[in-house]
Enzyme design. Structure first.
Site, PDB file in Angstrom:
ATOM      1  N   ILE A  27      38.242  57.805   5.734  1.00 45.00           N
ATOM      2  CA  ILE A  27      38.307  59.184   5.247  1.00 45.00           C
ATOM      3  C   ILE A  27      37.914  59.248   3.776  1.00 45.00           C
ATOM      4  O   ILE A  27      38.358  58.431   2.963  1.00 45.00           O
ATOM      5  CB  ILE A  27      39.734  59.755   5.411  1.00 45.00           C
ATOM      6  CG1 ILE A  27      40.219  59.612   6.859  1.00 45.00           C
ATOM      7  CG2 ILE A  27      39.804  61.203   4.947  1.00 45.00           C
ATOM      8  CD1 ILE A  27      39.437  60.404   7.860  1.00 45.00           C
ATOM      9  N   LYS A 162      37.954  36.713  -3.668  1.00 45.05           N
ATOM     10  CA  LYS A 162      38.494  35.770  -2.693  1.00 45.05           C
ATOM     11  C   LYS A 162      37.409  34.864  -2.109  1.00 45.05           C
ATOM     12  O   LYS A 162      37.625  33.665  -1.924  1.00 45.05           O
ATOM     13  CB  LYS A 162      39.221  36.534  -1.579  1.00 45.05           C
ATOM     14  CG  LYS A 162      40.469  37.255  -2.080  1.00 45.05           C
ATOM     15  CD  LYS A 162      41.271  37.864  -0.950  1.00 45.05           C
ATOM     16  CE  LYS A 162      42.458  38.659  -1.479  1.00 45.05           C
ATOM     17  NZ  LYS A 162      43.355  37.904  -2.372  1.00 45.05           N
ATOM     18  N   SER A 178      41.142  46.134   3.846  1.00 42.71           N
ATOM     19  CA  SER A 178      42.107  47.188   4.156  1.00 42.71           C
ATOM     20  C   SER A 178      41.463  48.199   5.092  1.00 42.71           C
ATOM     21  O   SER A 178      40.294  48.561   4.929  1.00 42.71           O
ATOM     22  CB  SER A 178      42.550  47.884   2.869  1.00 42.71           C
ATOM     23  OG  SER A 178      43.214  49.097   3.166  1.00 42.71           O
ATOM     24  N   GLY A 230      51.130  44.595  -1.178  1.00 40.76           N
ATOM     25  CA  GLY A 230      52.496  44.854  -1.598  1.00 40.76           C
ATOM     26  C   GLY A 230      53.413  43.665  -1.420  1.00 40.76           C
ATOM     27  O   GLY A 230      53.133  42.743  -0.643  1.00 40.76           O
ATOM     28  N   GLU A 252      48.682  37.817  -4.402  1.00 37.75           N
ATOM     29  CA  GLU A 252      48.553  38.697  -5.573  1.00 37.75           C
ATOM     30  C   GLU A 252      49.221  40.002  -5.180  1.00 37.75           C
ATOM     31  O   GLU A 252      48.682  40.788  -4.411  1.00 37.75           O
ATOM     32  CB  GLU A 252      47.078  38.889  -5.926  1.00 37.75           C
ATOM     33  CG  GLU A 252      46.854  39.311  -7.380  1.00 37.75           C
ATOM     34  CD  GLU A 252      47.109  40.791  -7.603  1.00 37.75           C
ATOM     35  OE1 GLU A 252      48.168  41.138  -8.173  1.00 37.75           O
ATOM     36  OE2 GLU A 252      46.270  41.595  -7.199  1.00 37.75           O
ATOM     37  N   GLY A 254      52.604  43.040  -6.241  1.00 38.92           N
ATOM     38  CA  GLY A 254      52.776  44.225  -7.062  1.00 38.92           C
ATOM     39  C   GLY A 254      53.197  43.955  -8.486  1.00 38.92           C
ATOM     40  O   GLY A 254      53.400  42.820  -8.903  1.00 38.92           O
ATOM     41  N   CYS A 286      47.037  47.249  -9.953  1.00 39.17           N
ATOM     42  CA  CYS A 286      48.305  46.523  -9.850  1.00 39.17           C
ATOM     43  C   CYS A 286      48.831  46.086 -11.208  1.00 39.17           C
ATOM     44  O   CYS A 286      50.041  45.927 -11.393  1.00 39.17           O
ATOM     45  CB  CYS A 286      48.144  45.318  -8.936  1.00 39.17           C
ATOM     46  SG  CYS A 286      46.810  44.200  -9.398  1.00 39.17           S
ATOM     47  N   GLU A 464      44.056  33.807  -9.013  1.00 42.64           N
ATOM     48  CA  GLU A 464      42.671  34.096  -8.667  1.00 42.64           C
ATOM     49  C   GLU A 464      41.853  34.050  -9.945  1.00 42.64           C
ATOM     50  O   GLU A 464      42.359  34.325 -11.035  1.00 42.64           O
ATOM     51  CB  GLU A 464      42.547  35.461  -7.984  1.00 42.64           C
ATOM     52  CG  GLU A 464      43.223  35.479  -6.624  1.00 42.64           C
ATOM     53  CD  GLU A 464      42.913  36.714  -5.807  1.00 42.64           C
ATOM     54  OE1 GLU A 464      42.371  36.538  -4.703  1.00 42.64           O
ATOM     55  OE2 GLU A 464      43.210  37.829  -6.257  1.00 42.64           O
TER      56      GLU A 464
END
EC number: 1.2.1.8
Length: 490
Positions: A27, A162, A178, A230, A252, A254, A286, A464
């Site tokens: 969306i 990554k 995601s 999270g 990695e 919050g 974050c 990272e």
């Protein structure tokens, strides 16, 4: 709906039909319109991705480090050539301003890939003499097949952060973006293939729900999980990874980071830093410095300077060139942020500016939350304790250096921190006592490829970027060699 493109999974160098029969939509948060439909991976698809990755990894690892480096460098070139195209797609998918995605997201992701492409040839073991007739040497070997699980706020950058060290070290990666912002990870897979990456070395499997992540974390072939997201989800991923085959993990997670303004700080600089540390990327970073500690003697002047700057933020259509603040990435997340804002009001915090949803004109169609600054905050308030991940700044006053250090550390998080002062000795003294993995002095937010990033406490495990990360995508094999006679005790 007929104009909406359906995206398949990307496995073994090409798009393939998912076997689940399920789909979900991406969306545009600026207007609520569907921009793409995506097929959802099944457990059978995960098995196919793992098998593909095993095959591709053997080919990839057998190449020389220089060959791998050249292929990754070609991918860097393609990323930079297509920067604007990728940035537009990232803006549609995330809602972030194009002025940001075109100058930060792809640019910094490509920088990290270039950095690790250069380090691919620097992966070395060591040789140590034991005695005249014996020595041992070590080899750094790739882990094999690893998995990356991305977050929704920096989709392509996270995919690059990554995959870059993993691929440079000779591994194959299965990446799950995601479900909120999955589109640019698929484009990255195309680019890797175009650059010459062997089929299977970077596969993308997308889908809504927790099953895909669970299948990856529990799969016996996968040797490492790198997760961004999270804290609570991270704990579950880590437990699942440990409970299956004792996988290595990078987490990695919050943050609720303190930004400490010292009494001697330049007020304009401090206000500039505070606004950037809270409202860049519409507050969805974050490492944001959402707990801003200000000396009582400077509080009124600081608040005035911050409000003046927030009034200059240009909220609008994220595709417009002059917009520097777009909608939040999803409507459910907008509702979560708005609930935190209401909580702040109910608990007695004072709204200096913002404090609700943007509803003017076309903005009413999108997931827009106004940049919000709270004053009169206390450490016990939910807006001060919990990660909001939105454009909400909490200003807290303090009196002494000892007090502010104690309060800054009074959190379960430990991702980032910052100090603004003209006294460099004070800056180091404070920073050395702050429990956080990423710290800035008189600046905020930059994460160069060379700098390791990660948190203390519940903000993460591992790092990272930087040289240290490359080592965590390899394992050390020790080999002793005896040149002389062997004497048994039997």
């Amino acid at each position: 709906m007929s104009d909406v493109q359906v995206h398949q999974l990307y496995i073994h160098g090409r798009y393939v039909e998912a076997t689940s029969g399920k789909t979900f939509n991406s969306i545009n948060p600026a207007n609520g319109e569907i921009i793409a439909t995506l097929q959802q991976a099944s457990e059978q698809d995960i098995e196919a991705a793992v098998k593909s990755a095993q095959q591709g990894q053997k080919i990839w690892a057998a190449m020389t480090a220089m060959e791998r480096s050249r292929i990754l460098r070609r991918a860097v070139d393609i990323l930079r050539e297509r920067n604007d195209e990728l940035a537009r797609l990232e803006t549609l998918d995330t809602g972030k301003a194009y002025s940001e995605t075109s100058t930060v997201d792809i640019v910094t992701g490509a920088d990290v890939l270039e950095y690790y492409a250069g380090l691919a040839t620097a992966i070395q073991g060591e040789q140590v003499p034991l005695r005249e007739s014996s020595f041992f040497y070590t080899r750094r070997e790739p882990l094999g097949v690893v998995a990356g699980i991305g977050a929704w706020n920096y989709p392509i950058q996270i995919a690059l952060w990554k995959s870059a060290p993993a691929l440079a070290a000779g591994n194959a990666m299965i990446f799950k973006p995601s479900e909120t912002t999955p589109l640019t990870a698929l484009k990255l897979a195309e680019i890797y293939t175009e650059a010459g990456l062997p089929d299977g070395v970077f596969n993308v499997v997308q889908g809504a729900g927790r099953e895909i992540g669970q299948w990856l974390t529990e799969h016996p072939v996968i040797e490492k999980i790198s997760f961004t997201g999270g804290v609570e989800t991270g704990k579950k991923v880590m437990a699942s990874a440990a409970g299956s085959t004792l996988k290595e993990v990078t987490m990695e997670l919050g943050g609720k980071s303190p930004l400490i303004i010292c009494e001697d700080a330049d007020l304009n600089r401090a206000a500039d830093i505070a606004v950037m540390a809270n409202f860049f990327s519409s507050g969805q970073v974050c490492t944001n410095g959402t707990r801003v500690f200000v000396p009582k003697s400077r509080l009124a002047d600081f608040e005035k300077a911050v409000v003046e700057r927030v009034k200059r933020i240009r909220v609008g259509d994220p595709m417009a060139e002059d917009t520097n603040f777009g909608p939040l990435t999803s409507f459910p997340h907008m509702e979560k942020v708005l609930s935190f804002i209401e909580s702040g009001k109910q608990q007695g915090a004072k709204v200096l500016i913002g404090g609700g949803r943007a509803t003017e004109g076309e903005l009413a169609k999108g997931a827009y939350v106004l940049p919000t600054v709270f004053s009169d905050c206390t450490d016990q308030m939910a807006i001060v304790q919990e990660e909001i991940f939105g454009p909400v700044m909490s200003i807290l006053s303090y009196e002494t250096e000892e007090e502010v250090i104690q309060r800054a550390n009074d959190t379960t998080f430990g991702l980032a921190a910052g100090v603004v002062t003209q006294d460099i000795s004070r800056a180091h003294r404070i920073i050395h006592q702050i429990e956080a993995g990423i710290c800035w002095i008189n600046t905020w937010g930059e994460s160069p490829a060379e700098m390791p990033v990660g948190g203390y406490k519940q903000s993460g495990v591992g790092r990272e970027n930087g040289l240290t990360t490359l080592g965590h995508y390899t394992r050390i094999k020790s080999i002793q060699v005896e040149l002389g006679d062997y004497q048994s005790i039997f």
